[in-house]
Design a protein around this motif. Structure first.
Motif, short mmCIF file in Angstrom:
data_model
loop_
_atom_site.label_atom_id
_atom_site.label_comp_id
_atom_site.label_asym_id
_atom_site.label_seq_id
_atom_site.Cartn_x
_atom_site.Cartn_y
_atom_site.Cartn_z
N TYR A 29 0.83 -1.20 0.00
CA TYR A 29 0.00 0.00 0.00
C TYR A 29 0.86 1.26 0.00
CZ TYR A 29 -3.57 3.37 1.31
OH TYR A 29 -4.41 4.46 1.33
N ALA A 30 1.94 1.25 0.81
CA ALA A 30 2.83 2.41 0.87
C ALA A 30 3.52 2.65 -0.47
CB ALA A 30 3.87 2.20 1.97
N PHE A 31 3.87 1.58 -1.18
CA PHE A 31 4.57 1.72 -2.46
C PHE A 31 3.64 2.19 -3.57
CE2 PHE A 31 8.24 -0.94 -1.04
CZ PHE A 31 9.23 -0.11 -1.50
N PHE A 32 2.45 1.63 -3.62
CA PHE A 32 1.60 1.84 -4.80
C PHE A 32 0.51 2.89 -4.62
CE2 PHE A 32 3.01 -2.69 -5.17
CZ PHE A 32 3.86 -2.49 -6.25
N SER A 33 0.25 3.33 -3.39
CA SER A 33 -0.82 4.31 -3.19
C SER A 33 -0.38 5.74 -3.52
CB SER A 33 -1.30 4.27 -1.74
OG SER A 33 -0.31 4.75 -0.86
N LYS A 34 0.95 5.98 -3.55
CA LYS A 34 1.51 7.31 -3.80
C LYS A 34 1.12 8.31 -2.72
CE LYS A 34 3.02 5.76 -7.76
NZ LYS A 34 4.45 5.44 -7.93
N THR A 35 0.72 7.82 -1.55
CA THR A 35 0.34 8.69 -0.44
C THR A 35 1.58 9.11 0.34
OG1 THR A 35 -1.78 7.54 -0.23
CG2 THR A 35 -1.08 8.87 1.64
N ASP A 36 1.62 10.36 0.77
CA ASP A 36 2.70 10.85 1.61
C ASP A 36 2.37 10.54 3.07
OD1 ASP A 36 4.77 12.13 2.84
OD2 ASP A 36 4.17 14.16 2.27
N PHE A 37 3.12 9.63 3.67
CA PHE A 37 2.85 9.22 5.04
C PHE A 37 3.72 9.95 6.06
CE2 PHE A 37 1.34 5.52 2.60
CZ PHE A 37 0.08 5.36 3.15
N SER A 38 4.30 11.06 5.66
CA SER A 38 5.17 11.81 6.58
C SER A 38 4.39 12.31 7.80
CB SER A 38 5.84 12.97 5.87
OG SER A 38 4.88 13.86 5.33
N PHE A 39 3.07 12.52 7.65
CA PHE A 39 2.25 12.99 8.76
C PHE A 39 2.21 11.99 9.91
CE2 PHE A 39 -0.63 10.41 6.28
CZ PHE A 39 -1.42 9.79 7.23
N LEU A 40 2.55 10.73 9.63
CA LEU A 40 2.50 9.70 10.66
C LEU A 40 3.64 9.82 11.68
CD1 LEU A 40 1.59 6.52 8.55
CD2 LEU A 40 0.11 7.77 10.15
N ARG A 41 4.68 10.57 11.31
CA ARG A 41 5.84 10.66 12.20
C ARG A 41 5.46 11.18 13.59
NH1 ARG A 41 9.89 14.03 13.98
NH2 ARG A 41 11.95 13.05 14.17
N SER A 42 4.70 12.26 13.63
CA SER A 42 4.29 12.84 14.92
C SER A 42 3.43 11.87 15.71
CB SER A 42 3.53 14.15 14.70
OG SER A 42 4.36 15.11 14.07
N ILE A 43 2.55 11.17 15.02
CA ILE A 43 1.68 10.19 15.68
C ILE A 43 2.52 9.06 16.28
CG2 ILE A 43 -0.15 8.49 15.32
CD1 ILE A 43 -1.21 10.31 13.08
N ILE A 44 3.50 8.60 15.52
CA ILE A 44 4.36 7.51 15.99
C ILE A 44 5.20 7.94 17.19
CG2 ILE A 44 6.30 6.02 15.36
CD1 ILE A 44 5.22 6.19 12.43
N VAL A 45 5.76 9.14 17.12
CA VAL A 45 6.60 9.64 18.22
C VAL A 45 5.78 9.82 19.49
CG1 VAL A 45 7.98 11.59 19.03
CG2 VAL A 45 8.29 10.72 16.70
#
Length: 226
Positions: free
Chosen positions: A131-147
Motif C-alpha cells: 500500500y505504501a509503495f503503490f498508493s503514492k500517499t505521503d505518510f510523513s504525517f504519521l511521524r508525529s503520531i508515531i513519536v
C-alpha cells in the motif's frame, strides 16, 4: 558523493530495494537462529528473572533503548563493516528482549502460536508495504503520531512494570496500530531519506517495526490461549 534513492536511476532504485528487503529477510533469519540458541542455552531461572523482577525488566528496556540508538547510528556509518555490526547488534538485542515471551510461547502454548503470529505479521507487513509503495500517499504525517504514541506507550509500560498492572488487550491493539503506522512511514520514506548505499540502515528500521508488530500480535494470540 552519496545519491538519494529519489534521485537515482530506476536500476539503482531496484537494486536498493532488493538489498534493503534482502537484509530484512536475513535479519529475521538471524533472529530466529539466535533466539533458538538462547532458548536452549540460557537457564530457565535467568529467563524468568527478566520479567518477574520489575526493576530488572526496566533496566533491560533502558539498556535496549540506549543500545538500539547506538546500533542505528552504526548502520548509517560510512564503513560497511560498521553498518553490519550495527544490524547484527540490533538483532542480538531483539533476541534478548524476546527471550521471555518466546520461552513461554514454546513451553506453554507450543510452536503453533508462534507460527500463527509470524504468518499474520508477514501478511500485514506485505500488505502495508504494498500500500505504501503503490498508493503514492505521503505518510510523513504519521511521524508525529508515531513519536507521541511511542512516548505514551513507553510511559504506560514503565508504569505497568513499577505498579504491577496488566496493560491488557487494547494496549496491544494500540501498539499494533503504532507498528503498522511505522511500517507505512518507514516504507514511504525509503526513497527520500536514504542514499543508495544505506540499505543496511533502512533494513534495520523496517526490521524493528516488524519485530514490534510481531511482539504484540504474539501477545494477543497467547492471551487467547490462556
Amino acid at each position: 558523493m552519496q545519491t538519494l534513492v529519489s534521485q537515482a536511476t530506476d536500476l539503482e532504485k531496484a537494486e536498493f530495494y532488493k538489498k534493503t528487503y534482502g537484509h530484512v529477510a536475513l535479519a529475521i533469519l538471524a533472529f530466529i537462529v539466535v533466539e533458538t540458541v538462547l532458548i536452549n542455552i540460557v537457564p530457565e531461572q535467568y529467563i524468568f528473572a527478566m520479567f518477574q523482577q520489575k526493576f530488572t525488566w526496566l533496566f533491560i528496556l533502558g539498556a535496549f533503548w540506549l543500545a538500539s540508538t547506538l546500533a542505528n547510528k552504526w548502520t548509517l556509518a560510512q564503513s560497511r563493516s560498521t553498518q553490519y555490526m550495527g544490524l547484527g547488534f540490533y538483532v542480538l538485542l531483539e533476541a534478548i528482549i524476546f527471550l521471555p515471551i518466546m520461552y513461554i510461547a514454546v513451553g506453554y502454548t507450543g510452536l503453533d502460536v508462534i507460527y500463527q503470529a509470524a504468518i499474520l505479521t508477514l501478511a500485514l507487513f506485505v500488505g502495508l508495504s504494498a500500500y505504501a509503495f503503490f498508493s503514492k500517499t505521503d505518510f510523513s504525517f504519521l511521524r508525529s503520531i508515531i513519536v507521541i504514541g511511542g512516548f505514551v506507550a513507553l510511559g504506560l509500560i514503565v508504569a505497568g512494570a513499577i505498579f504491577g498492572f496488566n496493560l491488557g488487550l487494547w494496549f496491544s491493539v494500540g501498539m499494533i496500530l503504532i507498528a503498522s503506522a511505522s511500517i507505512l512511514y518507514q516504507t514511504s520514506k525509503l526513497k527520500d531519506t536514504y542514499a543508495t548505499d544505506q540499505y543496511v540502515g533502512a533494513s534495520l528500521q523496517l526490521f524493528s517495526s516488524i519485530m514490534l508488530l510481531f511482539w504484540y500480535i504474539l501477545r494477543i494470540l497467547m492471551s487467547r490461549r490462556n
